[in-house]
Design an enzyme around this catalytic site. Structure first.
Site, PDB file in Angstrom:
ATOM      1  CG  HIS A 124       6.355  -0.764  10.486  1.00 12.80           C
ATOM      2  ND1 HIS A 124       6.341  -1.213  11.787  1.00 12.80           N
ATOM      3  CD2 HIS A 124       6.019   0.560  10.536  1.00 12.80           C
ATOM      4  CE1 HIS A 124       6.003  -0.227  12.591  1.00 12.80           C
ATOM      5  NE2 HIS A 124       5.806   0.864  11.861  1.00 12.80           N
TER       6      HIS A 124
ATOM      7  CG  ASP B 265      -0.259  -0.121   2.554  1.00 19.25           C
ATOM      8  OD1 ASP B 265       0.878  -0.639   2.601  1.00 19.25           O
ATOM      9  OD2 ASP B 265      -0.838   0.305   3.573  1.00 19.25           O
TER      10      ASP B 265
HETATM   11  O1  RIB Z   1       1.666  -0.957  10.905  1.00 22.53           O
HETATM   12  C1  RIB Z   1       2.642  -0.713   9.958  1.00 22.53           C
HETATM   13  C2  RIB Z   1       2.160  -1.056   8.570  1.00 22.53           C
HETATM   14  O2  RIB Z   1       1.037  -0.231   8.248  1.00 22.53           O
HETATM   15  C3  RIB Z   1       3.154  -0.816   7.479  1.00 22.53           C
HETATM   16  O3  RIB Z   1       2.944  -1.764   6.468  1.00 22.53           O
HETATM   17  C4  RIB Z   1       2.789   0.560   6.994  1.00 22.53           C
HETATM   18  O4  RIB Z   1       3.251   0.781   5.676  1.00 22.53           O
HETATM   19  C5  RIB Z   1       1.305   0.531   7.076  1.00 22.53           C
HETATM   20  O5  RIB Z   1       0.783  -0.100   5.942  1.00 22.53           O
HETATM   21 CA    CA Z   2       2.648  -0.936   4.190  1.00 19.51          CA
END
Ligand code: RIB
Ligand code: CA
Length: 332
Positions: free
Chosen positions: A252, A21
């Site tokens: 992340h 995303d």
């Molecule tokens: O919680 C972190 C995630 O949420 C990551 O993938 C960030 O890009 C959002 O999509």
């Molecule tokens: Ca993400």
């Protein structure tokens, strides 16, 4: 702890599909995969999360063009989660355009005609038994692909998914992490499918960070992709500064990418039962990992194919900078 530079890779790259995303940390994951000789990115699907799925595809195409990889197919995926509606973008974290407000040179490529779930299904058959699936957004496209083709799990090598919080608080509610919270039903379907899943939760992603020095190194790179990542991080650091008490950010999505690539190894990742809360109460989106009996070391529950990453062998920050700058040590 291993912080040595990685050496050059010699065996054939493994095919990977990325579902994202895009998003600043998604951009880092994409860049990491493109700069990892262990893998070959064969397709990208997008989903609504940090931005809507169409915008995520636009960002992905622009980044691929910047990286000199306009050939990688990008498919727009689900705009809405399986149940309910897209909750809207998060400009305070990822900027109005998802990439921190920086202007990426527009690619002249368009998304492919098929949707992300169809692209994933096709790639899984083309690379039967070899394709690694990496998800760094809500997993709506994966659940859709599973619904369309129940044979999919048998065709895929493995799944690495950034999401959830096992022993730490959530980041969008007290207990829920954003990717799972944005489509808990899809996360539950992904976990229930008969394939090997590595869940990369907030427990480890929040412990891997970039610093201001890392950002400056990327910004000063003689490489347009690294530079763009450095530039968009300015906005992302703004969001994370109050959390860490200094300028920096969590890693992340790139951590999921690095674990899928194999350049970061989980050192504690027990196979345990995982329940996704799909109720509509305060627990919605929680990932409830049954970690009882793990005090003396990781214990795998028989027959369980979902592993929850709780520790890794090296910090990702230096490795990510090294890969994006192209400074990985040549093989001896
Ligand atoms: O919680 C972190 C995630 O949420 C990551 O993938 C960030 O890009 C959002 O999509
Ligand atoms: Ca993400």
């Amino acid at each position: 702890m291993n912080t040595a530079p990685t050496t050059a890779h010699t065996s054939a790259p493994r095919p990977v599909y990325l579902d994202c995303d895009t998003g600043i940390d998604d951009s880092m994951a994409l860049a990491y995969l493109l700069r990892s000789p262990e893998v070959e990115l064969v397709g990208v699907g997008t989903v609504s999360g940090n931005v809507d799925a169409a915008r995520a595809a636009r960002n992905t195409l622009d980044l691929l063009a910047l990286a000199g990889r306009p050939d990688v197919p990008v498919a727009v995926g689900a705009h809405h989660p399986l149940a309910g509606e897209f909750a809207g973008p998060v400009p305070h974290i990822h900027g109005e355009n998802g990439v921190g407000g920086i202007a990426l040179a527009p690619s002249d490529r368009r998304p492919v005609a098929e949707d992300a779930a169809t692209l994933l299904g096709r790639l899984a058959r083309e690379h039967a038994g070899a394709l690694s699936v990496i998800t760094v957004g809500p997993t709506t496209n994966i659940a859709t692909a599973l619904r369309r083709d129940p044979e999919l799990p048998g065709l895929v090598r493995d799944v690495t998914t950034m999401g959830g919080a096992a022993l730490v608080p959530g980041n969008v509610t007290a207990v829920a992490e954003a990717n799972v919270r944005n489509d808990p039903e899809a996360a539950a379907e992904l976990i229930a499918a008969p394939w090997d899943v590595m869940l990369v939760p907030l427990d480890v992603t929040l412990e891997n960070q970039l610093t201001e020095a890392d950002r400056e190194a990327l910004l000063g790179a003689d490489d347009p992709l690294a530079q763009a990542v450095g530039a968009m991080l300015d906005h992302y650091f703004g969001f994370y500064t109050p959390l860490y008490g200094r300028r920096g950010c969590a890693l992340h999505d790139p951590l999921a990418a690095a674990i899928a690539v194999g350049s970061v190894q989980p050192t504690r990742a027990p196979a345990v039962e995982l329940v996704i809360d799909t109720t509509h109460g305060p627990g919605r989106g929680q990932t409830i990992a049954d970690l009882r009996g793990q005090r003396l070391g990781p214990v795998d529950r028989p027959g369980v194919r979902t592993r929850v990453v709780l520790d890794t062998d090296r910090p990702l920050g230096p490795l990510l900078v090294e890969r994006l700058l192209g400074t990985a040590r040549a093989a001896a």
